[in-house]
Design a protein around this motif. Structure first.
Motif, short mmCIF file in Angstrom:
data_model
loop_
_atom_site.label_atom_id
_atom_site.label_comp_id
_atom_site.label_asym_id
_atom_site.label_seq_id
_atom_site.Cartn_x
_atom_site.Cartn_y
_atom_site.Cartn_z
N ALA A 131 0.81 -1.73 -0.46
CA ALA A 131 0.25 -0.04 -0.06
C ALA A 131 0.96 1.17 -0.02
N LYS A 132 2.26 0.85 0.87
CA LYS A 132 2.83 2.12 0.64
C LYS A 132 3.23 2.56 -0.62
N LYS A 133 4.13 1.43 -0.69
CA LYS A 133 4.39 1.84 -3.00
C LYS A 133 3.81 2.41 -3.58
N LYS A 134 2.40 1.99 -3.74
CA LYS A 134 1.39 2.92 -4.45
C LYS A 134 1.10 4.33 -4.33
N LEU A 135 0.70 3.90 -3.29
CA LEU A 135 0.38 5.43 -2.48
C LEU A 135 2.03 6.26 -2.73
N LYS A 136 3.15 5.71 -2.52
CA LYS A 136 4.19 6.49 -2.79
C LYS A 136 4.41 6.65 -4.72
N LYS A 137 3.78 5.92 -5.29
CA LYS A 137 3.63 6.14 -6.78
C LYS A 137 2.46 6.71 -7.35
N VAL A 138 1.61 6.79 -6.59
CA VAL A 138 0.83 7.96 -6.76
C VAL A 138 1.50 9.36 -6.60
N ASP A 139 1.58 10.01 -5.52
CA ASP A 139 2.31 11.03 -5.39
C ASP A 139 3.57 11.21 -5.93
N ASP A 140 4.42 9.83 -6.86
CA ASP A 140 6.01 10.83 -7.57
C ASP A 140 4.53 11.04 -8.83
N ASP A 141 3.72 10.79 -9.46
CA ASP A 141 2.62 10.39 -10.21
C ASP A 141 2.36 11.80 -10.58
N LEU A 142 1.78 12.79 -9.29
CA LEU A 142 1.54 14.17 -9.13
C LEU A 142 2.45 14.48 -9.00
N LEU A 143 3.26 14.47 -8.82
CA LEU A 143 4.48 15.67 -8.65
C LEU A 143 5.26 15.75 -10.28
N LYS A 144 5.12 14.99 -10.67
CA LYS A 144 5.64 14.88 -11.86
C LYS A 144 4.38 15.60 -12.76
N GLN A 145 3.09 15.25 -12.41
CA GLN A 145 2.56 16.39 -13.02
C GLN A 145 2.33 17.66 -13.37
N ALA A 146 2.52 18.27 -11.55
CA ALA A 146 2.92 19.28 -11.53
C ALA A 146 4.13 20.34 -12.09
N ILE A 147 4.93 19.62 -11.80
CA ILE A 147 6.31 19.74 -12.48
C ILE A 147 6.01 19.87 -13.82
N GLU A 148 5.41 19.50 -14.90
CA GLU A 148 5.62 19.01 -16.26
C GLU A 148 4.30 20.84 -17.04
N GLU A 149 3.24 21.23 -15.85
CA GLU A 149 2.38 21.92 -15.43
C GLU A 149 2.72 22.98 -15.13
N GLU A 150 3.84 22.98 -14.43
CA GLU A 150 4.65 24.40 -14.38
C GLU A 150 5.76 25.10 -15.46
N HIS A 151 6.27 23.59 -16.34
CA HIS A 151 7.01 23.83 -16.70
C HIS A 151 6.46 24.40 -18.20
N ARG A 152 5.02 24.09 -18.34
CA ARG A 152 4.16 24.34 -19.61
C ARG A 152 3.38 26.26 -19.12
N ILE A 153 3.00 26.58 -18.52
CA ILE A 153 3.04 27.43 -18.15
C ILE A 153 4.26 28.50 -18.10
N ARG A 154 5.09 28.14 -17.84
CA ARG A 154 6.70 29.33 -17.66
C ARG A 154 7.02 29.90 -19.27
N LYS A 155 6.58 27.69 -20.05
CA LYS A 155 7.13 28.25 -21.71
C LYS A 155 6.09 29.23 -22.15
N ALA A 156 4.89 29.24 -21.54
CA ALA A 156 3.69 30.07 -22.46
C ALA A 156 3.96 31.45 -21.89
N PHE A 157 5.27 32.21 -21.11
CA PHE A 157 5.44 33.70 -20.53
C PHE A 157 6.25 33.60 -21.24
#
Length: 252
Positions: free
Chosen positions: A2-28
């Motif tokens: 269960a801990k591994k699954k939660l860590k994977k979810v957290d990692d995926d969310l972090l990755k998505q957040a970073i990608e979104e941040e890069h996308r926003i910065r690129k737009a500006f």
């Protein structure tokens, strides 16, 4: 597990957040010259082509009056019949009729001109809900625009008068554009007729009491830039009287 699954979810969310941040910065990030040249600057040629087509087609149409009003007005609405009658009478008085080319009041205006066997012009606009030219426009006098500002130039340049029927934001936009250009002397004066005293009462009261009276944001003389009428005969008479008066004036 269960801990591994939660860590994977957290990692995926972090990755998505970073990608979104890069996308926003690129737009500006400032565009370089190559990007500008391949996008925004090329729009100029599309705008130019619309101006050229409009000038070439409309320069030969002769004296015309534009009828504005809502695209939502149904044929059963009394204002539809009134716009039809106004257009018919304008043709009988020697004018062609220009509209925005769509349904509602625009269709009524073109219908009246067509019924009177006069010039029936439509300046259509591409819209998200795919406004199409109505069937009463002369086939060689339909122009469809992408840009509202180009279309408005054509209305202002090639109309000898405006008949403003009840309408929405677009109608108000066209009305106030004309009033502004005449008030500031960017274009010569021409008659502007609001049809439907009850419909336009709130607008006229606001202009008179608030815009001019309370806030002093215009002059009382500016009320003379438009007329308010209730019948097709009155509307056409305002147009005729204007040109009878001003064409005889040495300052016209």
């Amino acid at each position: 597990m269960a801990k591994k699954k939660l860590k994977k979810v957290d990692d995926d969310l972090l990755k998505q957040a970073i990608e979104e941040e890069h996308r926003i910065r690129k737009a500006f990030v400032d565009k370089d010259w190559a990007e500008i040249k391949s996008s925004d600057s090329w729009v100029i040629f599309k705008v130019m082509s619309e101006f050229v087509e409009g000038f070439e087609k409309l320069a030969k149409i002769g004296p015309c009056v534009t009828i504005f009003g809502s695209a939502r007005t149904k044929p059963t609405n009394p204002y539809y019949k009134m716009a039809d009658d106004i257009a018919y009478q304008l043709v009988q008085h020697g004018y062609g009729v220009i509209t925005g080319g769509g349904p509602g009041i625009m269709e009524a205006g073109n219908r009246g001109a067509h019924r009177a066997k006069g010039k029936s012009v439509g300046l259509n606009i591409f819209l998200p809900f795919e406004q199409k030219g109505n069937i009463y426009i002369d086939p060689d006098k339909l122009i469809t625009f992408d840009y509202f500002f180009v279309r408005k130039v054509m209305f202002m340049k090639y109309s000898q008068g405006f008949i403003v029927m009840p309408g929405g934001f677009g109608t108000l936009d066209e009305l106030t554009e004309a009033l502004t250009l005449i008030q500031t002397k960017k274009i010569g004066r021409f008659p502007i007729v609001l049809v439907g005293k009850e419909y336009w009462k709130g607008f006229v009261d606001w202009v008179t009491k608030v815009l001019i009276g309370k806030e002093k944001n215009a002059n009382v003389e500016d009320l003379e830039l438009f007329s308010v009428v209730d019948t097709p005969e009155e509307a056409v008479k305002v147009i005729d009287d204007f040109y009878s008066k001003y064409l005889l004036s040495p300052n016209f």
